[in-house]
Write an enzyme that holds these catalytic residues in place. Structure first.
Site, PDB file in Angstrom:
ATOM      1  N   SER A 125      -6.709  10.770   6.445  1.00  0.00           N
ATOM      2  CA  SER A 125      -6.468   9.449   5.842  1.00  0.00           C
ATOM      3  C   SER A 125      -7.215   8.309   6.525  1.00  0.00           C
ATOM      4  O   SER A 125      -7.542   7.318   5.890  1.00  0.00           O
ATOM      5  CB  SER A 125      -4.971   9.144   5.824  1.00  0.00           C
ATOM      6  OG  SER A 125      -4.434   9.140   7.130  1.00  0.00           O
TER       7      SER A 125
ATOM      8  N   LYS B 153      -6.776   2.998   2.392  1.00  0.00           N
ATOM      9  CA  LYS B 153      -6.103   1.842   1.786  1.00  0.00           C
ATOM     10  C   LYS B 153      -7.005   1.061   0.835  1.00  0.00           C
ATOM     11  O   LYS B 153      -6.544   0.479  -0.139  1.00  0.00           O
ATOM     12  CB  LYS B 153      -5.543   0.924   2.869  1.00  0.00           C
ATOM     13  CG  LYS B 153      -4.315   1.518   3.549  1.00  0.00           C
ATOM     14  CD  LYS B 153      -3.539   0.484   4.330  1.00  0.00           C
ATOM     15  CE  LYS B 153      -2.234   1.057   4.851  1.00  0.00           C
ATOM     16  NZ  LYS B 153      -2.425   2.114   5.887  1.00  0.00           N
TER      17      LYS B 153
ATOM     18  N   GLU C 294       1.454  -8.675   2.055  1.00  0.00           N
ATOM     19  CA  GLU C 294       2.178  -8.709   3.319  1.00  0.00           C
ATOM     20  C   GLU C 294       1.561  -7.617   4.179  1.00  0.00           C
ATOM     21  O   GLU C 294       0.987  -6.654   3.677  1.00  0.00           O
ATOM     22  CB  GLU C 294       3.665  -8.450   3.109  1.00  0.00           C
ATOM     23  CG  GLU C 294       4.073  -6.988   3.031  1.00  0.00           C
ATOM     24  CD  GLU C 294       3.639  -6.303   1.743  1.00  0.00           C
ATOM     25  OE1 GLU C 294       3.540  -6.990   0.705  1.00  0.00           O
ATOM     26  OE2 GLU C 294       3.381  -5.088   1.786  1.00  0.00           O
TER      27      GLU C 294
HETATM   28  C1  LIG Z   1      -1.418   3.000   6.306  1.00  0.00           C
HETATM   29  C2  LIG Z   1      -1.901   4.339   6.712  1.00  0.00           C
HETATM   30  C3  LIG Z   1      -1.164   5.525   6.458  1.00  0.00           C
HETATM   31  C4  LIG Z   1       0.210   5.509   5.848  1.00  0.00           C
HETATM   32  O1  LIG Z   1       0.295   5.007   4.543  1.00  0.00           O
HETATM   33  P1  LIG Z   1       0.534   5.936   3.279  1.00  0.00           P
HETATM   34  O2  LIG Z   1       0.848   4.986   2.196  1.00  0.00           O
HETATM   35  O3  LIG Z   1       1.649   6.881   3.594  1.00  0.00           O
HETATM   36  O4  LIG Z   1      -0.729   6.687   3.045  1.00  0.00           O
HETATM   37  C5  LIG Z   1      -1.706   6.736   6.811  1.00  0.00           C
HETATM   38  N1  LIG Z   1      -2.908   6.828   7.411  1.00  0.00           N
HETATM   39  C6  LIG Z   1      -3.645   5.733   7.698  1.00  0.00           C
HETATM   40  C7  LIG Z   1      -4.955   5.904   8.368  1.00  0.00           C
HETATM   41  C8  LIG Z   1      -3.168   4.455   7.357  1.00  0.00           C
HETATM   42  O5  LIG Z   1      -3.913   3.374   7.649  1.00  0.00           O
END
Ligand SMILES: *Cc1c(COP(=O)(O)O)cnc(C)c1O
Length: 397
Positions: free
Chosen positions: A383, A94, A116
């Site tokens: 992610s 993020k 938000e």
């Molecule tokens: C917020 C988040 C997601 C989901 O958000 P996307 O916009 O779909 O990437 C996925 N993995 C993690 C670790 C997150 O914090």
């Protein structure tokens, strides 16, 4: 071997029939100003240099593309690489978007940032970047979510953000979003509104995608350097869809690289408790965009569920709706149970505890790998890291 030329969105911010700008009149001007400013800045050398430097010195980029040797052996098929967004400062992807947008705000001369947040991940990333740049930070959060997500509320406050409890409606993300929009309309002169995924009205889905594309750009360089060839598969989880599109986008013109997005099937697609928007949803308008949406028979947005807060969202970025219909990306879904198994699998084979969101992508390897061969390459976008989810996992087990 470029076979298609992908140019999205169009000048109206539409991805085919998806996307667009379904907003009240008062938001048209601020959105247009943001779009014009962004178009000018995105190719500006100083802006790009400052962002690259920030990523290098602060985010910790480039993140590694790690060969997962024991995970590869576990399946005995294609080689598996992990793109390590879990190693970014704050523990997830993020921050890539937030730092890009903060810099955009700085170049626009905006001194105040609003956001938000639902689970608090986006709010915490925004508070981080505001602290780094000395900007005022206001985060809207539903009262129910504040109660459920105390560690993230503390994080935001430690970094100097003001967390405003939203008491209207269901007191969750949807209501927090409404309040943030109200604030933005009132204070647009000095305020920039940071959206956390590839959702909302144009130009947000495009801006967030471009900032997250650093993931795919690095991956492309790294895999060519390590293997001297393109990968066969890219795999990522999809909530709003920002980490997935960030990985996929630089590969989008290579149709021999197959792209797979994984949504949350929660307690099962036959239950009401899931958020597999692209599998089970249909066209609707939500938060300023036209996209796939989980809705009831009356067209109302449905209550959705996933064990992972980051995937627990009734819509999806409009570009994903387009990519699905154009057959450029395949989308599948994974249940809570399988995601938890995947947390264990990656932890034991690689010593990496993934976020619950990420675990949905890992879990899909059980379906994908048997159909691969040893001379192929699979890349999974990691992610985020699992530290934030330890309590949830403990309760589940
Ligand atoms: C917020 C988040 C997601 C989901 O958000 P996307 O916009 O779909 O990437 C996925 N993995 C993690 C670790 C997150 O914090």
């Amino acid at each position: 071997m470029i076979k298609i030329t992908y140019q999205q969105p169009d000048t109206k911010g539409r991805f085919g029939r998806f996307g667009g700008k379904f907003v009240p009149e008062t938001l048209i001007t601020p959105l247009k100003q943001l779009e014009d400013a962004y178009i000018k800045l995105k190719d500006d050398k100083n802006f790009q240099e400052e962002l690259n430097n920030l990523h290098k010195e602060y985010t910790g980029r480039p993140t590694p593309l790690t060969l997962a040797e024991r995970l590869t052996d576990h399946f005995g098929k294609a080689k598996i690489y992990l793109k390590r967004e879990d190693l970014c400062h704050t523990g997830a992807h993020k921050i890539n978007n937030v730092l890009g947008q903060i810099l955009l705000a700085k170049y626009l001369g905006k001194k105040r940032i609003i956001a938000e947040t639902g689970a608090g991940q986006h709010g915490a990333a925004t508070a981080t970047a505001c602290a780094k740049f000395g900007l005022q930070c206001v985060v809207y959060m539903g009262e129910t979510d504040i109660e459920r997500q105390k560690p993230n509320v503390l994080r935001m406050k430690l970094m100097g953000a003001e967390v405003i409890p939203v008491k209207s409606g269901s007191r969750t993300l949807k209501d927090a979003t409404n309040e943030a929009i109200r604030d933005w309309v009132t204070n647009v002169e000095d305020t920039h509104y940071i959206i956390g995924s590839v959702v909302g009205p144009h130009p947000y889905p495009m801006i967030v995608r471009d900032f997250q594309s650093v993931i795919g750009k690095e991956t492309l360089n790294q895999i060519l350097h390590k293997e001297n060839r393109l990968p066969d598969y890219l795999l990522a989880c999809v909530g709003g869809g920002s980490n997935a599109i960030g990985l996929f986008f630089p590969f989008i013109n290579y149709d021999e690289v197959r792209k797979i997005g994984i949504e949350a099937a929660g307690k099962g697609l036959d239950s009401e408790e899931h958020c597999a928007t692209l599998t089970k949803g249909r066209d609707g308008i939500f938060q300023g965009m036209k996209t796939y949406l989980l809705q009831d028979n009356f067209g109302q947005v449905r209550k959705v569920y996933s064990i992972s807060a980051g995937l627990d969202y009734p819509g999806v970025g409009p570009e994903h709706s387009f990519l699905k219909e154009e057959n450029l990306v395949k989308y599948y879904s994974i249940t809570d149970d399988l995601a938890i198994e995947a947390v264990k699998l990656l932890s034991r084979t690689e010593g990496i505890i993934p976020a619950l969101e990420t675990a949905h992508a890992i879990a899909y390897l059980n379906y994908l790998m048997p159909n691969t061969s040893q001379n192929q390459i699979v890349i999974v976008n990691l992610s985020g890291r699992g530290d934030k989810d330890l309590n949830t996992i403990m309760e589940y087990l």
